[in-house]
Design a protein around this motif. Structure first.
Motif, PDB file in Angstrom:
ATOM      1  N   HIS A  72       1.021  -1.393  -0.099  1.00  0.00           N
ATOM      2  CA  HIS A  72      -0.213   0.345  -0.242  1.00  0.00           C
ATOM      3  C   HIS A  72       1.033   1.232  -0.243  1.00  0.00           C
ATOM      4  N   PRO A  73       1.301   1.391  -0.872  1.00  0.00           N
ATOM      5  CA  PRO A  73       2.090   2.581  -0.912  1.00  0.00           C
ATOM      6  C   PRO A  73       1.671   3.717  -0.658  1.00  0.00           C
ATOM      7  N   LYS A  74       2.204   4.651   0.260  1.00  0.00           N
ATOM      8  CA  LYS A  74       2.290   6.131   0.178  1.00  0.00           C
ATOM      9  C   LYS A  74       2.415   6.659  -1.362  1.00  0.00           C
ATOM     10  N   ALA A  75       2.941   6.999  -1.578  1.00  0.00           N
ATOM     11  CA  ALA A  75       2.978   8.134  -3.260  1.00  0.00           C
ATOM     12  C   ALA A  75       3.297   6.533  -4.347  1.00  0.00           C
ATOM     13  N   ILE A  76       3.153   7.566  -5.363  1.00  0.00           N
ATOM     14  CA  ILE A  76       3.842   6.475  -6.671  1.00  0.00           C
ATOM     15  C   ILE A  76       4.330   7.145  -7.933  1.00  0.00           C
ATOM     16  N   LYS A  77       5.828   7.551  -8.300  1.00  0.00           N
ATOM     17  CA  LYS A  77       6.041   7.815  -9.354  1.00  0.00           C
ATOM     18  C   LYS A  77       5.858   7.019 -10.686  1.00  0.00           C
ATOM     19  N   ILE A  78       5.396   7.089 -11.804  1.00  0.00           N
ATOM     20  CA  ILE A  78       4.837   6.423 -12.919  1.00  0.00           C
ATOM     21  C   ILE A  78       6.249   7.035 -13.988  1.00  0.00           C
ATOM     22  N   GLY A  79       7.539   6.597 -14.559  1.00  0.00           N
ATOM     23  CA  GLY A  79       7.797   7.010 -15.217  1.00  0.00           C
ATOM     24  C   GLY A  79       7.791   6.697 -16.890  1.00  0.00           C
ATOM     25  N   LEU A  80       9.344   6.089 -17.613  1.00  0.00           N
ATOM     26  CA  LEU A  80       8.887   5.474 -18.364  1.00  0.00           C
ATOM     27  C   LEU A  80       8.330   4.280 -18.184  1.00  0.00           C
ATOM     28  N   ILE A  81       7.314   4.184 -19.725  1.00  0.00           N
ATOM     29  CA  ILE A  81       6.510   3.254 -19.631  1.00  0.00           C
ATOM     30  C   ILE A  81       5.653   3.182 -21.546  1.00  0.00           C
ATOM     31  N   GLN A  82       5.632   2.461 -22.027  1.00  0.00           N
ATOM     32  CA  GLN A  82       5.043   2.469 -23.302  1.00  0.00           C
ATOM     33  C   GLN A  82       3.827   0.899 -23.378  1.00  0.00           C
ATOM     34  N   HIS A  83       3.141   1.251 -24.392  1.00  0.00           N
ATOM     35  CA  HIS A  83       2.091  -0.126 -25.519  1.00  0.00           C
ATOM     36  C   HIS A  83       1.039   0.971 -24.172  1.00  0.00           C
ATOM     37  N   PRO A  84      -0.077   1.447 -25.545  1.00  0.00           N
ATOM     38  CA  PRO A  84      -1.529   1.514 -24.731  1.00  0.00           C
ATOM     39  C   PRO A  84      -2.368   0.234 -23.450  1.00  0.00           C
ATOM     40  N   HIS A  85      -2.531  -1.089 -23.923  1.00  0.00           N
ATOM     41  CA  HIS A  85      -2.961  -1.792 -23.446  1.00  0.00           C
ATOM     42  C   HIS A  85      -2.275  -2.102 -21.578  1.00  0.00           C
ATOM     43  N   THR A  86      -1.140  -1.960 -21.640  1.00  0.00           N
ATOM     44  CA  THR A  86       0.431  -1.897 -20.570  1.00  0.00           C
ATOM     45  C   THR A  86      -0.588  -0.812 -19.987  1.00  0.00           C
ATOM     46  N   ILE A  87      -0.542   0.585 -20.005  1.00  0.00           N
ATOM     47  CA  ILE A  87      -0.344   1.312 -19.548  1.00  0.00           C
ATOM     48  C   ILE A  87      -2.540   1.295 -18.568  1.00  0.00           C
ATOM     49  N   LYS A  88      -2.888   1.429 -18.991  1.00  0.00           N
ATOM     50  CA  LYS A  88      -4.088   1.088 -19.419  1.00  0.00           C
ATOM     51  C   LYS A  88      -4.607  -0.081 -18.410  1.00  0.00           C
ATOM     52  N   ALA A  89      -3.455  -0.895 -18.500  1.00  0.00           N
ATOM     53  CA  ALA A  89      -3.715  -2.277 -17.100  1.00  0.00           C
ATOM     54  C   ALA A  89      -3.021  -1.978 -15.972  1.00  0.00           C
ATOM     55  N   LEU A  90      -1.890  -1.022 -16.357  1.00  0.00           N
ATOM     56  CA  LEU A  90      -1.543  -0.700 -14.577  1.00  0.00           C
ATOM     57  C   LEU A  90      -2.241   0.566 -14.578  1.00  0.00           C
ATOM     58  N   ARG A  91      -2.760   1.657 -15.554  1.00  0.00           N
ATOM     59  CA  ARG A  91      -3.487   2.397 -14.691  1.00  0.00           C
ATOM     60  C   ARG A  91      -4.722   1.290 -13.337  1.00  0.00           C
ATOM     61  N   ASP A  92      -4.990  -0.021 -14.042  1.00  0.00           N
ATOM     62  CA  ASP A  92      -6.566  -0.202 -13.384  1.00  0.00           C
ATOM     63  C   ASP A  92      -5.941  -0.656 -11.852  1.00  0.00           C
ATOM     64  N   GLU A  93      -4.250  -1.227 -11.906  1.00  0.00           N
ATOM     65  CA  GLU A  93      -3.799  -1.762 -10.556  1.00  0.00           C
ATOM     66  C   GLU A  93      -3.896  -0.453  -9.273  1.00  0.00           C
TER      67      GLU A  93
END
Length: 356
Positions: A72-93
């Motif tokens: 349960h992290p207090k804050a999240i930094k999102i850096g380099l990420i690619q591919h639309p399906h990966t980005i959407k799935a990560l958002r859901d998590e």
């Protein structure tokens, strides 16, 4: 008992350690956080050319799911990420975290585009609306919005447009709107605050942007609001990264005072033009401040302040439709006559002649 602040960094792995996950771990740890990571890709060096090997969506998502469930992290930094399906799935998590800093790293420091246009669109659709803070370089904001940014007003308009996509706060940095200095804008709650640095070499140093975004994320996780997190992160990056490139022939103390002066000028130039004000803020005498600026840049404090104001004046005159009176008011002059006299003394021509 010491409070533990779990901070999650989501980005690529750079084995050299000057950027990516390795640098994120160092920054989080330095600031007292408990570093956790999701690796999205691996940096591979082929014949002195850096290439990125993107991990499969399921590998990235499984990493994120495990950490979100267990830590349960207090804050999240999102850096380099690619591919639309990966980005959407990560958002859901990660959507359950209330403090998310999105710093996608569209371009490398050498200008190479790291993620494709479809991924940029996916970031706009899925990640920006969930972001507490969106951090972009000027060229990345230009790419995302499809238009150029050549003035302070352009930066404000770009930040407002990005804000309308859902991010609570926007930081656009690396603006080269005047020769010899870099400009950054923090925009949120309907207001913008500009920061300026003359240390162009330091702020262009590889890894600075990643260190800043990770430091802000860590401070957010520790309870800072956005302006305070930015302030504290900025101080950390100043001392550990940016000003590590200071000229050895100059004393670190003189450089520190000079750079602090320039930060104060950036914050106060619209109200304060006098040397005494800045010396007082720095808790030193005007005479000592004169010695500092002479040693650092070979100019008097008065000329340093004048240079800053004249650069702002030229930007406003060249890139806006403001009248000369409006420019004069914005720069803190008591009358248009005084502004015109100041401008001619500095530039050898009037504001009207400059605009022709």
């Amino acid at each position: 008992m010491k409070t533990i602040y779990p901070i999650l960094a989501i980005s690529g792995s750079d084995g050299i350690g000057s950027s990516g996950i390795q640098a994120d771990i160092k920054t989080i740890t330095d600031l007292g956080g408990d570093a956790m990571t999701v690796i999205t890709c691996m940096a591979l060096n082929h014949n002195n050319t850096m290439k990125w090997h993107m991990l499969h969506k399921d590998v990235i998502v499984d990493q994120a799911r495990t950490i979100m469930e267990m830590a349960h992290p207090k804050a999240i930094k999102i850096g380099l990420i690619q591919h639309p399906h990966t980005i959407k799935a990560l958002r859901d998590e990660i959507i359950g975290c209330r403090k998310i800093v999105c710093a996608p790293g569209i371009f490398a420091s050498d200008g190479t585009q790291l993620i494709d246009d479809e991924s940029i669109q996916a970031i706009m659709t899925y990640l920006i609306p969930e972001s507490t803070l969106l951090m972009l370089r000027c060229n990345e904001a230009e790419k995302m919005l499809g238009r150029s940014i050549t003035s302070n007003d352009d930066m404000i308009k770009a930040a407002q447009e990005l804000n309308s996509l859902g991010a609570e706060w926007i930081m656009i940095r690396g603006g080269e709107l005047a020769e010899g200095r870099l400009t950054a804008l923090l925009y949120g709650e309907g207001k913008g605050h500009f920061f300026t640095s003359y240390n162009t070499e330091g702020w262009r140093k590889h890894g600075v942007g990643g260190a800043l975004s990770t430091a802000i994320t860590t401070r957010l996780g520790m309870g800072d609001n956005i302006p305070l997190a930015v302030k504290n992160a900025h101080e950390y990056v100043h001392s550990r990264v940016v000003y590590a490139v200071s000229n050895e022939k100059q004393s670190l103390r003189a450089n520190d005072i000079y750079n602090e002066m320039m930060s104060l000028v950036a914050e106060n130039y619209q109200q304060e033009h006098g040397v005494a004000f800045y010396a007082d803020k720095l808790n030193i005498t005007a005479r000592y401040l004169s010695q500092v600026t002479d040693k650092t840049v070979g100019k008097s404090p008065k000329q340093v302040i004048a240079d800053y104001i004249i650069n702002e004046a030229k930007i406003l005159l060249g890139n806006s439709r403001l009248t000369i009176q409006e420019v004069s008011d914005r720069l803190g002059f008591s009358s248009q006559t005084l502004f015109c006299k100041f401008f001619k003394n500095q530039e050898g021509r009037t504001p009207t002649e400059f605009r022709r």
